[in-house]
Design a protein around this motif. Sequence first.
Motif, PDB file in Angstrom:
ATOM      1  N   PRO A  28       0.820  -1.219   0.000  1.00  0.00           N
ATOM      2  CA  PRO A  28       0.000   0.000   0.000  1.00  0.00           C
ATOM      3  C   PRO A  28       0.849   1.263   0.000  1.00  0.00           C
ATOM      4  O   PRO A  28       1.963   1.283   0.525  1.00  0.00           O
ATOM      5  CB  PRO A  28      -0.806  -0.125   1.295  1.00  0.00           C
ATOM      6  CG  PRO A  28      -0.007  -1.051   2.171  1.00  0.00           C
ATOM      7  CD  PRO A  28       0.660  -2.006   1.246  1.00  0.00           C
ATOM      8  N   GLY A  29       0.286   2.305  -0.592  1.00  0.00           N
ATOM      9  CA  GLY A  29       0.948   3.606  -0.546  1.00  0.00           C
ATOM     10  C   GLY A  29       1.825   3.916  -1.732  1.00  0.00           C
ATOM     11  O   GLY A  29       2.481   4.966  -1.758  1.00  0.00           O
ATOM     12  N   LEU A  30       1.854   3.052  -2.744  1.00  0.00           N
ATOM     13  CA  LEU A  30       2.672   3.324  -3.922  1.00  0.00           C
ATOM     14  C   LEU A  30       2.015   4.384  -4.802  1.00  0.00           C
ATOM     15  O   LEU A  30       0.800   4.540  -4.815  1.00  0.00           O
ATOM     16  CB  LEU A  30       2.869   2.039  -4.741  1.00  0.00           C
ATOM     17  CG  LEU A  30       3.622   0.892  -4.067  1.00  0.00           C
ATOM     18  CD1 LEU A  30       3.750  -0.275  -5.033  1.00  0.00           C
ATOM     19  CD2 LEU A  30       4.999   1.343  -3.599  1.00  0.00           C
ATOM     20  N   SER A  31       2.830   5.071  -5.568  1.00  0.00           N
ATOM     21  CA  SER A  31       2.317   6.046  -6.525  1.00  0.00           C
ATOM     22  C   SER A  31       2.062   5.356  -7.856  1.00  0.00           C
ATOM     23  O   SER A  31       2.408   4.187  -8.062  1.00  0.00           O
ATOM     24  CB  SER A  31       3.343   7.169  -6.731  1.00  0.00           C
ATOM     25  OG  SER A  31       4.499   6.647  -7.384  1.00  0.00           O
ATOM     26  N   ARG A  32       1.472   6.093  -8.788  1.00  0.00           N
ATOM     27  CA  ARG A  32       1.252   5.550 -10.128  1.00  0.00           C
ATOM     28  C   ARG A  32       2.571   5.168 -10.793  1.00  0.00           C
ATOM     29  O   ARG A  32       2.670   4.123 -11.447  1.00  0.00           O
ATOM     30  CB  ARG A  32       0.490   6.572 -10.980  1.00  0.00           C
ATOM     31  CG  ARG A  32      -0.976   6.752 -10.567  1.00  0.00           C
ATOM     32  CD  ARG A  32      -1.563   8.004 -11.204  1.00  0.00           C
ATOM     33  NE  ARG A  32      -2.997   8.136 -10.979  1.00  0.00           N
ATOM     34  CZ  ARG A  32      -3.561   8.529  -9.838  1.00  0.00           C
ATOM     35  NH1 ARG A  32      -2.777   8.810  -8.793  1.00  0.00           N
ATOM     36  NH2 ARG A  32      -4.865   8.637  -9.739  1.00  0.00           N
ATOM     37  N   ALA A  33       3.572   6.021 -10.642  1.00  0.00           N
ATOM     38  CA  ALA A  33       4.879   5.731 -11.236  1.00  0.00           C
ATOM     39  C   ALA A  33       5.503   4.482 -10.604  1.00  0.00           C
ATOM     40  O   ALA A  33       6.101   3.654 -11.303  1.00  0.00           O
ATOM     41  CB  ALA A  33       5.810   6.927 -11.069  1.00  0.00           C
ATOM     42  N   ASP A  34       5.342   4.346  -9.269  1.00  0.00           N
ATOM     43  CA  ASP A  34       5.862   3.151  -8.593  1.00  0.00           C
ATOM     44  C   ASP A  34       5.183   1.896  -9.137  1.00  0.00           C
ATOM     45  O   ASP A  34       5.837   0.873  -9.386  1.00  0.00           O
ATOM     46  CB  ASP A  34       5.595   3.231  -7.088  1.00  0.00           C
ATOM     47  CG  ASP A  34       6.367   4.353  -6.410  1.00  0.00           C
ATOM     48  OD1 ASP A  34       7.467   4.685  -6.897  1.00  0.00           O
ATOM     49  OD2 ASP A  34       5.872   4.875  -5.396  1.00  0.00           O
ATOM     50  N   LEU A  35       3.864   1.971  -9.301  1.00  0.00           N
ATOM     51  CA  LEU A  35       3.111   0.828  -9.809  1.00  0.00           C
ATOM     52  C   LEU A  35       3.544   0.452 -11.220  1.00  0.00           C
ATOM     53  O   LEU A  35       3.683  -0.728 -11.548  1.00  0.00           O
ATOM     54  CB  LEU A  35       1.614   1.147  -9.812  1.00  0.00           C
ATOM     55  CG  LEU A  35       0.851   0.924  -8.506  1.00  0.00           C
ATOM     56  CD1 LEU A  35      -0.585   1.399  -8.657  1.00  0.00           C
ATOM     57  CD2 LEU A  35       0.875  -0.545  -8.113  1.00  0.00           C
ATOM     58  N   ALA A  36       3.743   1.460 -12.065  1.00  0.00           N
ATOM     59  CA  ALA A  36       4.145   1.199 -13.449  1.00  0.00           C
ATOM     60  C   ALA A  36       5.452   0.413 -13.477  1.00  0.00           C
ATOM     61  O   ALA A  36       5.589  -0.570 -14.221  1.00  0.00           O
ATOM     62  CB  ALA A  36       4.275   2.511 -14.215  1.00  0.00           C
ATOM     63  N   GLY A  37       6.402   0.816 -12.654  1.00  0.00           N
ATOM     64  CA  GLY A  37       7.676   0.112 -12.610  1.00  0.00           C
ATOM     65  C   GLY A  37       7.552  -1.288 -12.039  1.00  0.00           C
ATOM     66  O   GLY A  37       8.225  -2.213 -12.486  1.00  0.00           O
ATOM     67  N   VAL A  39       4.867  -3.400 -12.013  1.00  0.00           N
ATOM     68  CA  VAL A  39       4.119  -4.400 -12.780  1.00  0.00           C
ATOM     69  C   VAL A  39       4.491  -4.423 -14.263  1.00  0.00           C
ATOM     70  O   VAL A  39       3.978  -5.249 -15.012  1.00  0.00           O
ATOM     71  CB  VAL A  39       2.594  -4.186 -12.631  1.00  0.00           C
ATOM     72  CG1 VAL A  39       2.184  -4.258 -11.176  1.00  0.00           C
ATOM     73  CG2 VAL A  39       2.162  -2.861 -13.237  1.00  0.00           C
ATOM     74  N   GLY A  40       5.381  -3.513 -14.678  1.00  0.00           N
ATOM     75  CA  GLY A  40       5.865  -3.545 -16.050  1.00  0.00           C
ATOM     76  C   GLY A  40       4.917  -2.968 -17.076  1.00  0.00           C
ATOM     77  O   GLY A  40       4.925  -3.387 -18.233  1.00  0.00           O
ATOM     78  N   LEU A  41       4.091  -1.984 -16.669  1.00  0.00           N
ATOM     79  CA  LEU A  41       3.200  -1.298 -17.603  1.00  0.00           C
ATOM     80  C   LEU A  41       3.660   0.137 -17.786  1.00  0.00           C
ATOM     81  O   LEU A  41       4.397   0.680 -16.960  1.00  0.00           O
ATOM     82  CB  LEU A  41       1.767  -1.320 -17.079  1.00  0.00           C
ATOM     83  CG  LEU A  41       1.109  -2.696 -16.925  1.00  0.00           C
ATOM     84  CD1 LEU A  41      -0.248  -2.551 -16.245  1.00  0.00           C
ATOM     85  CD2 LEU A  41       0.963  -3.396 -18.278  1.00  0.00           C
ATOM     86  N   THR A  42       3.210   0.770 -18.870  1.00  0.00           N
ATOM     87  CA  THR A  42       3.570   2.173 -19.090  1.00  0.00           C
ATOM     88  C   THR A  42       2.841   3.068 -18.094  1.00  0.00           C
ATOM     89  O   THR A  42       1.769   2.705 -17.577  1.00  0.00           O
ATOM     90  CB  THR A  42       3.212   2.624 -20.512  1.00  0.00           C
ATOM     91  OG1 THR A  42       1.785   2.592 -20.662  1.00  0.00           O
ATOM     92  CG2 THR A  42       3.855   1.721 -21.548  1.00  0.00           C
ATOM     93  N   LYS A  43       3.384   4.222 -17.816  1.00  0.00           N
ATOM     94  CA  LYS A  43       2.766   5.153 -16.871  1.00  0.00           C
ATOM     95  C   LYS A  43       1.389   5.591 -17.355  1.00  0.00           C
ATOM     96  O   LYS A  43       0.459   5.735 -16.550  1.00  0.00           O
ATOM     97  CB  LYS A  43       3.662   6.374 -16.666  1.00  0.00           C
ATOM     98  CG  LYS A  43       4.972   6.062 -15.940  1.00  0.00           C
ATOM     99  CD  LYS A  43       5.804   7.319 -15.744  1.00  0.00           C
ATOM    100  CE  LYS A  43       7.127   7.004 -15.037  1.00  0.00           C
ATOM    101  NZ  LYS A  43       7.962   8.213 -14.867  1.00  0.00           N
ATOM    102  N   SER A  44       1.242   5.782 -18.669  1.00  0.00           N
ATOM    103  CA  SER A  44      -0.059   6.223 -19.182  1.00  0.00           C
ATOM    104  C   SER A  44      -1.113   5.129 -19.013  1.00  0.00           C
ATOM    105  O   SER A  44      -2.271   5.415 -18.672  1.00  0.00           O
ATOM    106  CB  SER A  44       0.066   6.612 -20.660  1.00  0.00           C
ATOM    107  OG  SER A  44       0.526   5.511 -21.430  1.00  0.00           O
ATOM    108  N   THR A  45      -0.708   3.861 -19.220  1.00  0.00           N
ATOM    109  CA  THR A  45      -1.651   2.750 -19.035  1.00  0.00           C
ATOM    110  C   THR A  45      -2.060   2.643 -17.580  1.00  0.00           C
ATOM    111  O   THR A  45      -3.247   2.475 -17.262  1.00  0.00           O
ATOM    112  CB  THR A  45      -1.016   1.420 -19.497  1.00  0.00           C
ATOM    113  OG1 THR A  45      -0.745   1.500 -20.902  1.00  0.00           O
ATOM    114  CG2 THR A  45      -1.947   0.252 -19.227  1.00  0.00           C
ATOM    115  N   VAL A  46      -1.089   2.760 -16.682  1.00  0.00           N
ATOM    116  CA  VAL A  46      -1.388   2.669 -15.255  1.00  0.00           C
ATOM    117  C   VAL A  46      -2.309   3.815 -14.832  1.00  0.00           C
ATOM    118  O   VAL A  46      -3.267   3.605 -14.076  1.00  0.00           O
ATOM    119  CB  VAL A  46      -0.100   2.664 -14.425  1.00  0.00           C
ATOM    120  CG1 VAL A  46      -0.398   2.862 -12.940  1.00  0.00           C
ATOM    121  CG2 VAL A  46       0.660   1.361 -14.638  1.00  0.00           C
TER     122      VAL A  46
END
Length: 408
Positions: A28-37, A39-46
């Motif tokens: 918990p507490g991750l940012s969108r950019a953290d999530l993108a990195g 799970v291996g998805l682009t920032k725009s997709t996330v």
Amino acid sequence: MQAEAAGSQQLLKVINRMALVRHLCANPGLSRADLAGAVGLTKSTVSLLVRELVNEGWLAESEVVATGDLGRRPTPLFIDPGRLLLLGAEVGIESVRVVATSLTGDIKASAVANYGASRTAKACIASLAAVLLKLRKQLDAAQQILGIGVGLPGGVNEARGVLNFAPNLGWRDIPFGALLGEKLQGTALAGVALFIQNEADVAALGELEFNPSPASDPLLYVSINQGLGAGVIVGDRLLTGSRGFAGEVGHMVLQLNGPRCSCGRRGCAEALIATRAMLGTGDGEPALRSLAEVRAHLVDEDAETLKAVNSAGRNLGVLLQNLATAYDPGCIVLGGSVVELGEPFLKPALDMLLDYAAAANLPPPSVRTSRFGANAVAVGAAALARYRLTRPALPLADTGVTLTEETA
């Protein structure tokens, strides 16, 4: 071909969405950019998927705390604690227990109801449906129920929704999922995704899905009640076996020509460890009638009861040694009503386990009791719903086997 491609794209999107949900459950507490990195998805997709998940009630954004640093600070994301809920039910030998939980396992409401005079499967399913609906009425109408999980005291074919055999209830070949679904038609729970599985299996999933500490792998959950079974999780997957019989550790034979078990064999772990082993039954009439009487006799330091509980505990230690050797688990979790007897039962088991480890000059396996106590199966059933809903690409194993009198 176009329809097939569209279907594949939709499934991929669902898989990606649920990957974000699962990652935030564990981190918990991750940012969108953290999530993108992560799970291996682009920032725009996330960003697009997160917007949908926030709108639907899966995720919530936290307010950014001012730090004095320049520039735009990332917004931390969390699982929403209140808008989407899960229902979990334990179908016991005497009663049904139901809980409503958040997506992270926090209990929002609960109810317990004893069965009536009839113990037929249809009568008990009617009782379960009534308790589920009663609990739903206690919740805010704006809260959405995502899924219902049910833990059953017997072998289950999850893909078919069939309870194969529940020996302590005398039920066999019950289309449990279909019958419960029929009872919920035309109600506030009509159409909600429904999942069923063995009680020890769902309790194991509760430890996997809702335990805030890192998951141990493999994880064994040993459930000790009137019956004895285990849930086994290896590599984030529930081990059900080729015929759906994995985890029936209560019918491992620990003693040649030992007391007769409910399955008909002699010397099974269930006959030596579970409730019946402490009632002084042997192969005759019980000296005590319930686990509550056993507990009362322990308080009075009754010598025969202390001896019986100690013996059951030592046999549990033997069983745990066998399971540790077979699975090399990261963690063994103990649950069920018998575990609530505490030290008189658990200390002999752990002492026996330590003795075996010392004899082999090996460290003993990690053993702890369930963090959910009496709600372990009901909470685990809610975890079953989350487990299935957030892993859309994980197929249900259809064993294709229905138990017969001979195979049971």
